[in-house]
Design a protein around this motif. Structure first.
Motif, PDB file in Angstrom:
ATOM      1  N   ALA A  32       0.858  -1.186   0.000  1.00 53.35           N
ATOM      2  CA  ALA A  32       0.000   0.000   0.000  1.00 53.35           C
ATOM      3  C   ALA A  32       0.893   1.235   0.000  1.00 53.35           C
ATOM      4  O   ALA A  32       1.918   1.270   0.689  1.00 53.35           O
ATOM      5  CB  ALA A  32      -0.913   0.007   1.217  1.00 53.35           C
ATOM      6  N   ASP A  33       0.511   2.224  -0.778  1.00 57.17           N
ATOM      7  CA  ASP A  33       1.292   3.457  -0.886  1.00 57.17           C
ATOM      8  C   ASP A  33       0.357   4.654  -0.874  1.00 57.17           C
ATOM      9  O   ASP A  33      -0.728   4.619  -1.467  1.00 57.17           O
ATOM     10  CB  ASP A  33       2.100   3.486  -2.191  1.00 57.17           C
ATOM     11  N   ALA A  34       0.804   5.716  -0.215  1.00 56.37           N
ATOM     12  CA  ALA A  34       0.108   6.996  -0.255  1.00 56.37           C
ATOM     13  C   ALA A  34       1.174   8.080  -0.363  1.00 56.37           C
ATOM     14  O   ALA A  34       2.133   8.090   0.420  1.00 56.37           O
ATOM     15  CB  ALA A  34      -0.734   7.204   0.997  1.00 56.37           C
ATOM     16  N   SER A  35       1.034   8.959  -1.344  1.00 53.84           N
ATOM     17  CA  SER A  35       2.047   9.985  -1.539  1.00 53.84           C
ATOM     18  C   SER A  35       1.413  11.310  -1.926  1.00 53.84           C
ATOM     19  O   SER A  35       0.345  11.353  -2.551  1.00 53.84           O
ATOM     20  CB  SER A  35       3.050   9.556  -2.619  1.00 53.84           C
ATOM     21  N   ARG A  50      -1.850  13.884  -5.338  1.00 49.88           N
ATOM     22  CA  ARG A  50      -2.050  12.923  -4.257  1.00 49.88           C
ATOM     23  C   ARG A  50      -2.413  11.588  -4.880  1.00 49.88           C
ATOM     24  O   ARG A  50      -3.294  11.501  -5.746  1.00 49.88           O
ATOM     25  CB  ARG A  50      -3.174  13.381  -3.327  1.00 49.88           C
ATOM     26  N   SER A  51      -1.731  10.527  -4.488  1.00 42.38           N
ATOM     27  CA  SER A  51      -2.045   9.193  -5.007  1.00 42.38           C
ATOM     28  C   SER A  51      -2.075   8.195  -3.869  1.00 42.38           C
ATOM     29  O   SER A  51      -1.323   8.322  -2.896  1.00 42.38           O
ATOM     30  CB  SER A  51      -1.004   8.765  -6.051  1.00 42.38           C
ATOM     31  N   GLU A  52      -2.959   7.235  -3.995  1.00 43.43           N
ATOM     32  CA  GLU A  52      -3.063   6.152  -3.019  1.00 43.43           C
ATOM     33  C   GLU A  52      -3.329   4.854  -3.771  1.00 43.43           C
ATOM     34  O   GLU A  52      -4.049   4.834  -4.765  1.00 43.43           O
ATOM     35  CB  GLU A  52      -4.193   6.405  -2.014  1.00 43.43           C
ATOM     36  N   SER A  53      -2.726   3.779  -3.298  1.00 42.16           N
ATOM     37  CA  SER A  53      -2.947   2.485  -3.947  1.00 42.16           C
ATOM     38  C   SER A  53      -2.805   1.370  -2.926  1.00 42.16           C
ATOM     39  O   SER A  53      -2.075   1.494  -1.941  1.00 42.16           O
ATOM     40  CB  SER A  53      -1.949   2.268  -5.085  1.00 42.16           C
ATOM     41  N   GLU A  54      -3.532   0.292  -3.170  1.00 42.43           N
ATOM     42  CA  GLU A  54      -3.405  -0.947  -2.413  1.00 42.43           C
ATOM     43  C   GLU A  54      -3.439  -2.092  -3.413  1.00 42.43           C
ATOM     44  O   GLU A  54      -4.383  -2.213  -4.186  1.00 42.43           O
ATOM     45  CB  GLU A  54      -4.532  -1.113  -1.389  1.00 42.43           C
ATOM     46  N   LEU A  74      -9.694  -5.700  -3.467  1.00 44.30           N
ATOM     47  CA  LEU A  74      -9.406  -6.495  -2.281  1.00 44.30           C
ATOM     48  C   LEU A  74     -10.669  -6.983  -1.573  1.00 44.30           C
ATOM     49  O   LEU A  74     -10.611  -7.379  -0.409  1.00 44.30           O
ATOM     50  CB  LEU A  74      -8.544  -5.684  -1.312  1.00 44.30           C
ATOM     51  N   SER A  75     -11.804  -7.003  -2.268  1.00 43.57           N
ATOM     52  CA  SER A  75     -13.022  -7.542  -1.671  1.00 43.57           C
ATOM     53  C   SER A  75     -12.900  -9.055  -1.525  1.00 43.57           C
ATOM     54  O   SER A  75     -12.140  -9.711  -2.241  1.00 43.57           O
ATOM     55  CB  SER A  75     -14.235  -7.195  -2.536  1.00 43.57           C
ATOM     56  N   SER A  76     -13.678  -9.613  -0.621  1.00 48.70           N
ATOM     57  CA  SER A  76     -13.597 -11.045  -0.351  1.00 48.70           C
ATOM     58  C   SER A  76     -13.959 -11.866  -1.584  1.00 48.70           C
ATOM     59  O   SER A  76     -13.297 -12.859  -1.904  1.00 48.70           O
ATOM     60  CB  SER A  76     -14.524 -11.414   0.806  1.00 48.70           C
ATOM     61  N   ASP A  77     -14.992 -11.459  -2.300  1.00 47.99           N
ATOM     62  CA  ASP A  77     -15.389 -12.194  -3.504  1.00 47.99           C
ATOM     63  C   ASP A  77     -14.283 -12.152  -4.553  1.00 47.99           C
ATOM     64  O   ASP A  77     -13.992 -13.154  -5.220  1.00 47.99           O
ATOM     65  CB  ASP A  77     -16.677 -11.611  -4.077  1.00 47.99           C
ATOM     66  N   ALA A  78     -13.658 -10.981  -4.710  1.00 45.87           N
ATOM     67  CA  ALA A  78     -12.575 -10.855  -5.688  1.00 45.87           C
ATOM     68  C   ALA A  78     -11.391 -11.738  -5.311  1.00 45.87           C
ATOM     69  O   ALA A  78     -10.734 -12.311  -6.190  1.00 45.87           O
ATOM     70  CB  ALA A  78     -12.135  -9.400  -5.808  1.00 45.87           C
ATOM     71  N   MET A  79     -11.145 -11.888  -4.009  1.00 44.39           N
ATOM     72  CA  MET A  79     -10.049 -12.746  -3.570  1.00 44.39           C
ATOM     73  C   MET A  79     -10.311 -14.200  -3.952  1.00 44.39           C
ATOM     74  O   MET A  79      -9.413 -14.917  -4.407  1.00 44.39           O
ATOM     75  CB  MET A  79      -9.872 -12.645  -2.052  1.00 44.39           C
ATOM     76  N   VAL A 159       3.394   0.601   3.067  1.00 45.25           N
ATOM     77  CA  VAL A 159       3.301  -0.578   3.925  1.00 45.25           C
ATOM     78  C   VAL A 159       3.523  -1.805   3.043  1.00 45.25           C
ATOM     79  O   VAL A 159       2.900  -1.928   1.988  1.00 45.25           O
ATOM     80  CB  VAL A 159       1.947  -0.672   4.634  1.00 45.25           C
ATOM     81  N   ILE A 160       4.427  -2.678   3.471  1.00 43.49           N
ATOM     82  CA  ILE A 160       4.763  -3.881   2.715  1.00 43.49           C
ATOM     83  C   ILE A 160       4.593  -5.087   3.625  1.00 43.49           C
ATOM     84  O   ILE A 160       5.026  -5.060   4.780  1.00 43.49           O
ATOM     85  CB  ILE A 160       6.214  -3.827   2.195  1.00 43.49           C
ATOM     86  N   ALA A 161       3.955  -6.127   3.108  1.00 37.56           N
ATOM     87  CA  ALA A 161       3.787  -7.353   3.885  1.00 37.56           C
ATOM     88  C   ALA A 161       4.005  -8.563   2.986  1.00 37.56           C
ATOM     89  O   ALA A 161       3.716  -8.522   1.789  1.00 37.56           O
ATOM     90  CB  ALA A 161       2.410  -7.415   4.519  1.00 37.56           C
ATOM     91  N   LEU A 162       4.522  -9.620   3.584  1.00 36.76           N
ATOM     92  CA  LEU A 162       4.771 -10.879   2.878  1.00 36.76           C
ATOM     93  C   LEU A 162       4.311 -12.030   3.748  1.00 36.76           C
ATOM     94  O   LEU A 162       4.556 -12.038   4.960  1.00 36.76           O
ATOM     95  CB  LEU A 162       6.267 -11.017   2.572  1.00 36.76           C
ATOM     96  N   ALA A 163       3.643 -13.004   3.124  1.00 33.75           N
ATOM     97  CA  ALA A 163       3.250 -14.217   3.839  1.00 33.75           C
ATOM     98  C   ALA A 163       3.484 -15.417   2.943  1.00 33.75           C
ATOM     99  O   ALA A 163       3.322 -15.335   1.726  1.00 33.75           O
ATOM    100  CB  ALA A 163       1.779 -14.152   4.256  1.00 33.75           C
ATOM    101  N   THR A 164       3.895 -16.529   3.542  1.00 36.63           N
ATOM    102  CA  THR A 164       4.091 -17.775   2.808  1.00 36.63           C
ATOM    103  C   THR A 164       3.303 -18.889   3.486  1.00 36.63           C
ATOM    104  O   THR A 164       2.974 -18.802   4.668  1.00 36.63           O
ATOM    105  CB  THR A 164       5.580 -18.176   2.767  1.00 36.63           C
ATOM    106  N   SER A 165       3.052 -19.926   2.728  1.00 36.95           N
ATOM    107  CA  SER A 165       2.259 -21.034   3.266  1.00 36.95           C
ATOM    108  C   SER A 165       3.077 -21.944   4.168  1.00 36.95           C
ATOM    109  O   SER A 165       2.512 -22.845   4.790  1.00 36.95           O
ATOM    110  CB  SER A 165       1.658 -21.852   2.117  1.00 36.95           C
ATOM    111  N   HIS A 166       4.378 -21.738   4.248  1.00 38.47           N
ATOM    112  CA  HIS A 166       5.177 -22.644   5.093  1.00 38.47           C
ATOM    113  C   HIS A 166       5.773 -21.954   6.314  1.00 38.47           C
ATOM    114  O   HIS A 166       6.759 -22.397   6.871  1.00 38.47           O
ATOM    115  CB  HIS A 166       6.259 -23.338   4.262  1.00 38.47           C
TER     116      HIS A 166
END
Length: 448
Positions: A32-35, A50-54, A74-79, A159-166
């Protein structure tokens, strides 16, 4: 904007959905970025932005087949739709025996290092305008400056996040502040342009706007009425602002992908002397409030300071998991991830250690040479090391920096350039990659 913990939870959630949908393994990146940006020109407000993105990226594995997808919905259905599409794509993809998640035993465990990458304060558009105006005003006040391309100021939060299945999940936030000025000196066909800028993670570490502007103005005026330099072999001295590009050529040559594909001019150089004795090049992801500091790499591996060049010797390749597997080695914690695709390789705060002599001493014995402040074009062959770029700067005569020169080319081969390189003692940490002033003997200079 989400907190780093919320971003981490988002990444974990879609990984869990992918496993439930039939993936054997998966990893996800959330960014996510906001500038905000303000620019002025000739003392008047020119633009406010001004820009914002997720965005979220997902990579899934079915056996040795993989696919990557990304979305800003990022809606649940879209996921759910995204996950189904990714798993279906992976089942149809070709097998890749090198692809896969990082070794589970190597994943970062425990609390990531605190690197002071986030400024909790706020800055208003009005304050950004004041910074931009102060930078431009100072640049225009330099005698000889005749016009302006503008002054600018910016502020951002990511904001940066990473997740793995292991077993890995982590996130962190960063902020950035910047100020710049670009002005023109002279009139008509004799006009010259130059610029200055500075960036920092924290607002209070940003250089004063008037100092940035003054540097831009002085650089532009110093370039007025350039002469020509005759062709020949001579020493070339690189200003730190352009000298840092040499480290980019080095890291490209020692990246795991280049070595695995056999497309590097340093293919057989591991463990050999690449630079002169006394040269040290290091990568430090733990530098507090560094512009490229990070607590973990793009695959969830811990990162730590690393010597690429130690006393002139090439000590390591830069490896993500896939290239490490191809080469029968271990990943070095240099994986970098965007939202889409597989990881690549990237350094963090890369720098060459300072030498032992001042710039004045470095050039004192040069009867005739050039001091380069600008490089033009991309004439570098990463396979052979052949190097040829347009340049501008100043003539060096009898150990002194003399008048400006332009429209010349510097050429050589990076292997020879690295071996003939001598650093001055003026290293400053201003950018993501930093070097002191560099002297390279024996380059070919072709005048205009």
């Amino acid at each position: 904007m989400l907190t780093s913990d919320q971003a981490r939870d988002r990444a974990q959630d879609i990984v869990a959905r992918a496993i439930r949908a039939g993936a054997d393994a998966a990893d996800s990146v959330f960014a996510a970025d906001a500038s905000s940006e303000v620019s002025v020109r000739l003392g008047k407000l020119e633009d406010v932005g001004r820009s914002e993105s997720e965005d979220l990226g997902l990579r899934v594995f079915v056996g040795q087949r993989s696919a990557s997808v990304s979305t800003s919905d990022l809606s649940s259905d879209a996921m759910d739709v995204l996950v189904e599409r990714a798993v279906a794509m992976a089942r149809e993809a070709p097998e890749d025996r090198w692809a896969g998640l990082a070794p589970e035993a190597r994943l970062l465990r425990g609390t990531p290092p605190a690197l002071d990458l986030e400024d909790r304060g706020e800055i208003s558009p009005a304050e950004l305008r004041e910074i931009a105006a102060a930078a431009e005003d100072a640049a225009r006040a330099v005698p000889g400056v005749t016009n302006s391309e503008g002054g600018g100021a910016s502020a951002s939060r990511s904001v940066i996040a990473l997740a793995t299945s292991h077993g890995f999940a982590g996130g962190y936030a960063t902020t950035g502040f910047g100020a710049s000025a670009s002005v023109i000196a002279g009139e008509g066909s004799a006009m010259q342009r130059d610029y200055a800028f500075h960036s920092a993670r924290h607002r209070h570490r940003l250089e004063p706007a008037d100092a940035i502007g003054r540097e831009a103005g002085e650089r532009a005026v110093a370039r007025l009425n350039p002469g020509r330099v005759e062709s020949g072999a001579m020493p070339v001295v690189l200003d730190p602002r352009v000298g840092m590009s040499l480290l980019g050529h080095l890291t490209g040559a020692v990246s795991g992908q280049s070595i695995a594909r056999k497309t590097s001019f340093l293919l057989d150089a591991l463990g050999t002397r690449v630079f002169a004795q006394g040269i040290h090049i290091r990568d430090d992801p733990h530098r507090p409030h560094g512009l490229r500091s990070r607590p973990f790499d793009g695959e969830g591996l811990p990162v730590s300071p690393l010597a690429l060049i130690e006393d002139g010797m090439l000590e390591t390749w830069l490896l993500d998991t896939a290239s490490a597997r191809q080469l029968g080695m271990e990943p070095t914690g240099h994986a970098a991830r965007g939202i889409g695709g597989a990881p690549g390789v990237s350094t963090s705060n890369l720098y060459m250690e300072a030498g032992h002599v001042p710039v004045e001493t470095l050039i004192a014995d040069i009867a005739r040479g050039v001091y380069v402040t600008e490089l033009i074009g991309q004439g570098v062959n990463g396979v052979t090391g052949d190097y040829s770029r347009g340049a501008a700067g100043f003539l060096i005569e009898n150990g002194e920096i003399a008048g400006p020169v332009a429209e010349f080319t510097i050429a050589g081969n990076l292997k020879d350039m690295f071996r003939e390189l001598t650093p001055a003692n003026d290293l400053e940490f201003r950018y993501g990659t930093n070097v002191p002033t560099l002297r390279i003997d024996g380059m070919t200079v072709a005048g205009g």
